[in-house]
Write a protein that holds these residues in place. Structure first.
Motif, mmCIF file in Angstrom:
data_model
loop_
_atom_site.group_PDB
_atom_site.id
_atom_site.type_symbol
_atom_site.label_atom_id
_atom_site.label_comp_id
_atom_site.label_asym_id
_atom_site.label_seq_id
_atom_site.Cartn_x
_atom_site.Cartn_y
_atom_site.Cartn_z
ATOM 1 N N THR A 1 61.520 9.954 17.072
ATOM 2 C CA THR A 1 62.064 8.648 16.712
ATOM 3 C C THR A 1 60.979 7.600 16.969
ATOM 4 O OG1 THR A 1 64.270 9.376 17.368
ATOM 5 C CG2 THR A 1 63.904 6.989 17.168
ATOM 6 N N PRO A 2 60.548 6.855 15.931
ATOM 7 C CA PRO A 2 59.425 5.923 16.105
ATOM 8 C C PRO A 2 59.602 4.950 17.265
ATOM 9 C CG PRO A 2 59.914 6.181 13.781
ATOM 10 C CD PRO A 2 61.002 6.914 14.520
ATOM 11 N N ASP A 3 60.786 4.411 17.455
ATOM 12 C CA ASP A 3 61.006 3.434 18.516
ATOM 13 C C ASP A 3 60.954 4.058 19.912
ATOM 14 O OD1 ASP A 3 61.274 1.520 16.596
ATOM 15 O OD2 ASP A 3 63.470 1.440 16.678
ATOM 16 N N GLU A 4 61.203 5.370 19.991
ATOM 17 C CA GLU A 4 61.227 6.030 21.295
ATOM 18 C C GLU A 4 59.825 6.180 21.881
ATOM 19 O OE1 GLU A 4 63.083 7.977 24.596
ATOM 20 O OE2 GLU A 4 63.744 6.556 23.065
ATOM 21 N N GLU B 1 71.068 13.921 16.988
ATOM 22 C CA GLU B 1 72.071 13.753 18.040
ATOM 23 C C GLU B 1 72.689 15.080 18.474
ATOM 24 O OE1 GLU B 1 74.849 10.862 16.663
ATOM 25 O OE2 GLU B 1 73.364 9.243 16.575
ATOM 26 N N GLY B 2 72.882 15.994 17.526
ATOM 27 C CA GLY B 2 73.450 17.298 17.873
ATOM 28 C C GLY B 2 72.544 18.071 18.807
ATOM 29 N N TYR B 3 71.238 18.063 18.500
ATOM 30 C CA TYR B 3 70.295 18.775 19.358
ATOM 31 C C TYR B 3 70.206 18.120 20.725
ATOM 32 C CZ TYR B 3 66.079 20.352 21.583
ATOM 33 O OH TYR B 3 65.211 20.838 22.525
ATOM 34 N N MET B 4 70.166 16.789 20.773
ATOM 35 C CA MET B 4 70.046 16.089 22.052
ATOM 36 C C MET B 4 71.247 16.384 22.952
ATOM 37 S SD MET B 4 67.112 14.710 21.942
ATOM 38 C CE MET B 4 67.168 13.713 23.431
ATOM 39 N N LYS B 5 72.410 16.489 22.356
ATOM 40 C CA LYS B 5 73.605 16.830 23.134
ATOM 41 C C LYS B 5 73.479 18.244 23.695
ATOM 42 C CE LYS B 5 78.659 17.051 22.762
ATOM 43 N NZ LYS B 5 79.828 16.867 21.855
ATOM 44 N N THR C 1 65.323 11.632 19.192
ATOM 45 C CA THR C 1 66.649 11.143 19.568
ATOM 46 C C THR C 1 67.598 10.978 18.384
ATOM 47 O OG1 THR C 1 65.850 8.865 19.483
ATOM 48 C CG2 THR C 1 65.748 9.982 21.601
ATOM 49 N N ARG C 2 67.069 10.958 17.152
ATOM 50 C CA ARG C 2 67.954 10.836 15.988
ATOM 51 C C ARG C 2 68.708 12.129 15.709
ATOM 52 N NH1 ARG C 2 63.567 8.144 12.005
ATOM 53 N NH2 ARG C 2 62.434 9.886 12.914
ATOM 54 N N ARG D 1 66.451 23.826 8.920
ATOM 55 C CA ARG D 1 66.367 23.875 7.449
ATOM 56 C C ARG D 1 67.302 22.862 6.804
ATOM 57 N NH1 ARG D 1 66.081 29.611 8.213
ATOM 58 N NH2 ARG D 1 68.311 29.762 7.841
ATOM 59 N N MET D 2 68.442 22.590 7.431
ATOM 60 C CA MET D 2 69.452 21.724 6.836
ATOM 61 C C MET D 2 69.198 20.243 7.090
ATOM 62 S SD MET D 2 72.871 23.945 7.765
ATOM 63 C CE MET D 2 73.970 22.621 7.249
ATOM 64 N N LYS D 3 68.441 19.928 8.143
ATOM 65 C CA LYS D 3 68.278 18.530 8.531
ATOM 66 C C LYS D 3 67.099 17.881 7.817
ATOM 67 C CE LYS D 3 70.348 19.206 13.094
ATOM 68 N NZ LYS D 3 70.086 19.378 14.539
ATOM 69 N N ALA D 4 67.215 16.587 7.602
ATOM 70 C CA ALA D 4 66.125 15.824 6.971
ATOM 71 C C ALA D 4 64.910 15.810 7.885
ATOM 72 C CB ALA D 4 66.584 14.398 6.686
ATOM 73 N N ASN D 5 63.719 15.703 7.278
ATOM 74 C CA ASN D 5 62.480 15.748 8.049
ATOM 75 C C ASN D 5 62.422 14.675 9.131
ATOM 76 O OD1 ASN D 5 61.359 17.971 6.813
ATOM 77 N ND2 ASN D 5 60.307 16.777 5.247
ATOM 78 N N ASP D 6 62.916 13.461 8.820
ATOM 79 C CA ASP D 6 62.814 12.393 9.801
ATOM 80 C C ASP D 6 63.754 12.612 10.980
ATOM 81 O OD1 ASP D 6 65.025 11.967 8.170
ATOM 82 O OD2 ASP D 6 65.026 9.817 8.525
ATOM 83 N N ILE D 7 64.799 13.422 10.783
ATOM 84 C CA ILE D 7 65.733 13.694 11.872
ATOM 85 C C ILE D 7 65.092 14.597 12.923
ATOM 86 C CG2 ILE D 7 67.939 14.796 12.467
ATOM 87 C CD1 ILE D 7 68.267 12.100 11.130
ATOM 88 N N VAL D 8 64.309 15.595 12.474
ATOM 89 C CA VAL D 8 63.710 16.551 13.414
ATOM 90 C C VAL D 8 62.320 16.101 13.878
ATOM 91 C CG1 VAL D 8 65.044 18.506 12.563
ATOM 92 C CG2 VAL D 8 62.855 17.978 11.494
#
Length: 250
Positions: free
Chosen positions: A174-177, A122-126, A119-120, A164-171
């Motif tokens: 989400t721990p809370d999810e 946001e672009g992909y989730m949209k 869920t972090r 490639r451009m996004k940080a590892n934790d973004i892809v």
């Protein structure tokens, strides 16, 4: 015994992965009561009406496995969300909703592809919400094949660039999810793919011990989760070497 796999990304350009999958169907999967494929089975799928001879051969291999007595369950991934009823009917498999709760040796287990947990991003989730909208799906399935091919190439290219451009934790998930959705479905075990980071994570949800099992992608080796009376065992396996061509005779 039950087997779970995901993220094979089958395509003609990777005959090694195809051979490994067909070997699994002809061997280990014949001993299983059920095979679950949790998304991104194919690298790309633009519609059941656009099946190539390669994809039809995979379809027939699944049908052969099903005819041997193994139940086959398939879930959409982010690469093959246009897989439809026609394919499943021909392949003899059942399409599962994402997420789904199934009984594995008496335990309710939550199955997901895994992309909806990120869920972090946001672009992909949209984009995901847009592409999975029933109206969008209807339009996509009725576009000319040439247009669908072009869109698929564009989406694959943009996806690779974005990852490639996004940080590892973004892809990653989400721990809370994770605890949120496990509590929502009342389970202590979650199994998913998508992130290509195979592992068994121990969790604590309230007062209960829980676990998140991440299936591995098939690239340099394959991954399968085996569930039986002894529990859950996640392990990689090597691809068989390609068949040797016979030496020419003179």
């Amino acid at each position: 015994m039950i087997l779970l796999i995901s993220d094979l990304h089958l395509e003609e350009e990777r005959p090694d992965i195809t051979r490994a999958f067909l070997d699994l169907l002809a061997g280990r999967a014949r001993l299983a009561s059920a095979l679950y494929i949790l998304g991104d089975f194919f690298e790309v799928w633009i519609g059941d009406d656009a099946m190539t001879p390669f994809q039809r051969s995979i379809c027939q291999a699944l049908r052969d496995l099903g005819d041997s007595g193994t139940a086959i369950f398939l879930m959409h991934g982010n690469r093959d969300f246009l897989l439809g009823k026609a394919f499943c009917k021909e392949a003899g498999c059942t399409l599962l909703k994402d997420p789904s709760v199934v009984q594995l040796y008496g335990e309710p287990v939550l199955l997901m592809h895994g992309d909806s947990l990120c869920t972090r991003d946001e672009g992909y989730m949209k984009l995901r919400r847009y592409l999975r909208n029933p109206i969008t799906l209807f339009i996509l399935r009725h576009l000319p094949l040439s247009t669908r091919h072009t869109l698929a190439r564009k989406l694959r290219s943009e996806s690779r660039t974005q990852v490639r451009m996004k940080a590892n934790d973004i892809v990653d998930v989400t721990p809370d999810e994770v605890p949120r959705i496990m509590q929502q479905f009342g389970v202590k075990t979650l199994i998913h793919g998508h992130t290509h980071r195979p592992a068994i994570h121990k969790l604590q949800i309230g007062e209960q011990a829980a676990r998140r099992i991440v299936l591995g992608d098939w690239d340099r080796q394959g991954w399968a989760l085996q569930v039986d009376e002894n529990g859950f065992a996640l392990a990689p396996f090597d691809f068989a070497p390609p068949p040797q061509l016979a030496a020419p005779t003179h």
